[in-house]
Design a protein around this motif. Structure first.
Motif, short mmCIF file in Angstrom:
data_model
loop_
_atom_site.label_atom_id
_atom_site.label_comp_id
_atom_site.label_asym_id
_atom_site.label_seq_id
_atom_site.Cartn_x
_atom_site.Cartn_y
_atom_site.Cartn_z
N PHE A 177 0.86 -1.19 0.00
CA PHE A 177 0.00 0.00 0.00
C PHE A 177 0.90 1.24 0.00
O PHE A 177 0.97 1.96 1.01
N PRO A 178 1.60 1.52 -1.08
CA PRO A 178 2.57 2.62 -1.09
C PRO A 178 1.95 3.95 -0.66
O PRO A 178 0.91 4.37 -1.17
N GLY A 179 2.58 4.57 0.32
CA GLY A 179 2.16 5.89 0.76
C GLY A 179 1.01 5.91 1.74
O GLY A 179 0.66 6.98 2.24
N GLN A 180 0.42 4.75 2.05
CA GLN A 180 -0.75 4.73 2.93
C GLN A 180 -0.34 4.56 4.39
O GLN A 180 0.36 3.62 4.76
N LYS A 181 -0.79 5.48 5.22
CA LYS A 181 -0.58 5.33 6.66
C LYS A 181 -1.49 4.22 7.18
O LYS A 181 -2.57 4.00 6.64
N TRP A 182 -1.06 3.55 8.24
CA TRP A 182 -1.87 2.47 8.78
C TRP A 182 -1.76 2.42 10.29
O TRP A 182 -0.77 2.85 10.88
N THR A 183 -2.81 1.87 10.90
CA THR A 183 -2.84 1.70 12.36
C THR A 183 -2.67 0.23 12.74
O THR A 183 -1.99 -0.09 13.70
N PHE A 184 -3.30 -0.67 11.96
CA PHE A 184 -3.20 -2.09 12.23
C PHE A 184 -2.77 -2.82 10.95
O PHE A 184 -3.18 -2.46 9.85
N TRP A 185 -1.95 -3.85 11.14
CA TRP A 185 -1.45 -4.66 10.03
C TRP A 185 -1.78 -6.13 10.31
O TRP A 185 -1.29 -6.72 11.28
N GLN A 186 -2.65 -6.71 9.47
CA GLN A 186 -2.93 -8.15 9.55
C GLN A 186 -1.86 -8.85 8.72
O GLN A 186 -1.91 -8.86 7.50
N TYR A 187 -0.90 -9.44 9.41
CA TYR A 187 0.29 -9.92 8.71
C TYR A 187 0.33 -11.43 8.50
O TYR A 187 1.16 -11.94 7.76
N THR A 188 -0.57 -12.16 9.15
CA THR A 188 -0.62 -13.61 8.91
C THR A 188 -2.02 -14.15 9.18
O THR A 188 -2.75 -13.62 10.03
N SER A 189 -2.37 -15.18 8.44
CA SER A 189 -3.62 -15.91 8.68
C SER A 189 -3.32 -17.32 9.17
O SER A 189 -4.21 -18.15 9.26
N THR A 190 -2.05 -17.58 9.50
CA THR A 190 -1.65 -18.90 9.98
C THR A 190 -1.08 -18.83 11.40
O THR A 190 -0.24 -19.65 11.78
N GLY A 191 -1.54 -17.87 12.16
CA GLY A 191 -1.09 -17.74 13.53
C GLY A 191 -1.62 -18.86 14.41
O GLY A 191 -2.61 -19.52 14.08
N THR A 192 -0.95 -19.06 15.53
CA THR A 192 -1.38 -20.08 16.49
C THR A 192 -1.36 -19.49 17.89
O THR A 192 -0.53 -18.63 18.22
N LEU A 193 -2.29 -19.98 18.72
CA LEU A 193 -2.38 -19.57 20.11
C LEU A 193 -2.53 -20.81 20.98
O LEU A 193 -3.14 -21.80 20.55
N PRO A 194 -2.03 -20.79 22.21
CA PRO A 194 -2.13 -21.96 23.07
C PRO A 194 -3.58 -22.32 23.40
O PRO A 194 -4.37 -21.45 23.76
N ASN A 195 -3.89 -23.59 23.25
CA ASN A 195 -5.20 -24.14 23.60
C ASN A 195 -6.33 -23.61 22.73
O ASN A 195 -7.50 -23.74 23.08
N THR A 196 -6.01 -23.00 21.60
CA THR A 196 -7.02 -22.52 20.65
C THR A 196 -6.80 -23.25 19.33
O THR A 196 -5.75 -23.10 18.71
N PRO A 197 -7.77 -24.06 18.91
CA PRO A 197 -7.57 -24.86 17.69
C PRO A 197 -7.64 -24.02 16.42
O PRO A 197 -8.28 -22.97 16.38
N GLY A 198 -6.95 -24.50 15.38
CA GLY A 198 -7.04 -23.86 14.07
C GLY A 198 -6.13 -22.67 13.92
O GLY A 198 -5.42 -22.24 14.83
#
Length: 255
Positions: free
Chosen positions: A210-231
Motif C-alpha cells: 500500500f505505497p504511501g498509505q498510513k496504517w494503524t493495524f497490520w494483519q500480517y498472517t492468517s496462519t497464527g497459532t495460540l495456546p489451547n485454541t484450535p485452528g
C-alpha cells in the motif's frame, strides 16, 4: 454425627464444584505455522499485537491468549443486512472477561444499501464504553452465492462513506477501514485521507503493498497459532510503541 455431616458436605461440594481447567503443555507464545520473512521491519517486533476472530474460530482460550500477549481483538459481528456471526456474542463476552480490548467489524455486502447495513450493525453491536472503534471490512467476495455486483470505484466510496457517517454518529468514533491490496487499489481508497486503516498483507510489508498509505493495524498472517485454541488465527500488529498504544486507546475508544 457432626463429623459425618461435615464429611458429607465436603463430598457434596467436591461433586458439584467446577472442574479445574485442563493443563496446557504447549508453548505459551503467539506462534505462526507458516511464518513469512518480510523485507522490512518484521511484524513480530511491534510490541502490541492482537487478533481477529469470527465463526471459524469455534473456541478461543481467551485467558491464555491474553497471557501470551494478545492485547486487542476485532470480532466479526455482521455481514450485509441480516447475517449475524453466530460466535459474535460468545467471543465478545470471552474477550472482555479476559481483559482483552475488543471491537467489532462489519463485512460489507454490495447488494444491500449501506443504510440498512449500518443499522443492522448498530442493532447488533452494543455501544460499550472502552471498546475499540467499529470497523468496515471492504473486500471483494468472489464466493458469494447471492451477490456478484461490483460497483464502480466512485460508487463504492460513496456507499462506504454513507455507512461510515451513520455508524460514526451512533458510536461517537470514526470507523476504521479494513481492506486488501487489490480492493484498495481498484477502488482508490487513498481518497479516504482522514480515516484510519487496518491493512491485510501477508507477503509484503504495508509500505510495499500500500505505497504511501498510513496504517494503524497490520494483519500480517492468517496462519497464527495460540495456546489451547484450535485452528489458524489471524494475527495483527499495532503501528506504534506501548506508550503510543495507550495514547491511542485514550483517544479512540468509545466513551
Amino acid at each position: 454425627m457432626f463429623k459425618r455431616v461435615i464429611a458429607a458436605l465436603a463430598l457434596l461440594a467436591a461433586c458439584t464444584s467446577t472442574p479445574a481447567p485442563t493443563p496446557f503443555s504447549g508453548p505459551m507464545v503467539i506462534g505462526d505455522s507458516d511464518p513469512v520473512r518480510f523485507s522490512g521491519r518484521q511484524p513480530t517486533t511491534f510490541p502490541v499485537r492482537g487478533m481477529d476472530a469470527a465463526r471459524f474460530q469455534t473456541f478461543v482460550d481467551w485467558p491464555r491468549a491474553k497471557a501470551v500477549g494478545i492485547e486487542f481483538v476485532f470480532l466479526k459481528a455482521t455481514e450485509g443486512g441480516d447475517l449475524l456471526d453466530i460466535k459474535f456474542k460468545d467471543h465478545w463476552a470471552g474477550a472482555a472477561q479476559a481483559g482483552i480490548k475488543r471491537g467489532a467489524y462489519h463485512f460489507y455486502y454490495f447488494c444491500t444499501s449501506p443504510e440498512v447495513q449500518a443499522q443492522f450493525f448498530i442493532d447488533t453491536v452494543p455501544r460499550t464504553r472502552g471498546t475499540l472503534p467499529p470497523v468496515l471490512d471492504m473486500e471483494w467476495n468472489p464466493f458469494s452465492p447471492t451477490c456478484q455486483r461490483r460497483p464502480a470505484a466512485a460508487t463504492v466510496r460513496d456507499e462506504m462513506q454513507r455507512w461510515i457517517n451513520i455508524v460514526q454518529a451512533h458510536y461517537g468514533q470514526a470507523p476504521i477501514i479494513y481492506t486488501t491490496p487489490r480492493f484498495y487499489k481498484e477502488n482508490e481508497l487513498a481518497a479516504f485521507r482522514n480515516t484510519e486503516f487496518w491493512l491485510r498483507t501477508t507477503a509484503k510489508t504495508p509500505a510495499e503493498a500500500f505505497p504511501g498509505q498510513k496504517w494503524t493495524f497490520w494483519q500480517y498472517t492468517s496462519t497464527g497459532t495460540l495456546p489451547n485454541t484450535p485452528g489458524a488465527i489471524d494475527i495483527n500488529a499495532f503501528n506504534g510503541s506501548t506508550a503510543a498504544w495507550e495514547a491511542w486507546l485514550e483517544r479512540r475508544t468509545l466513551r
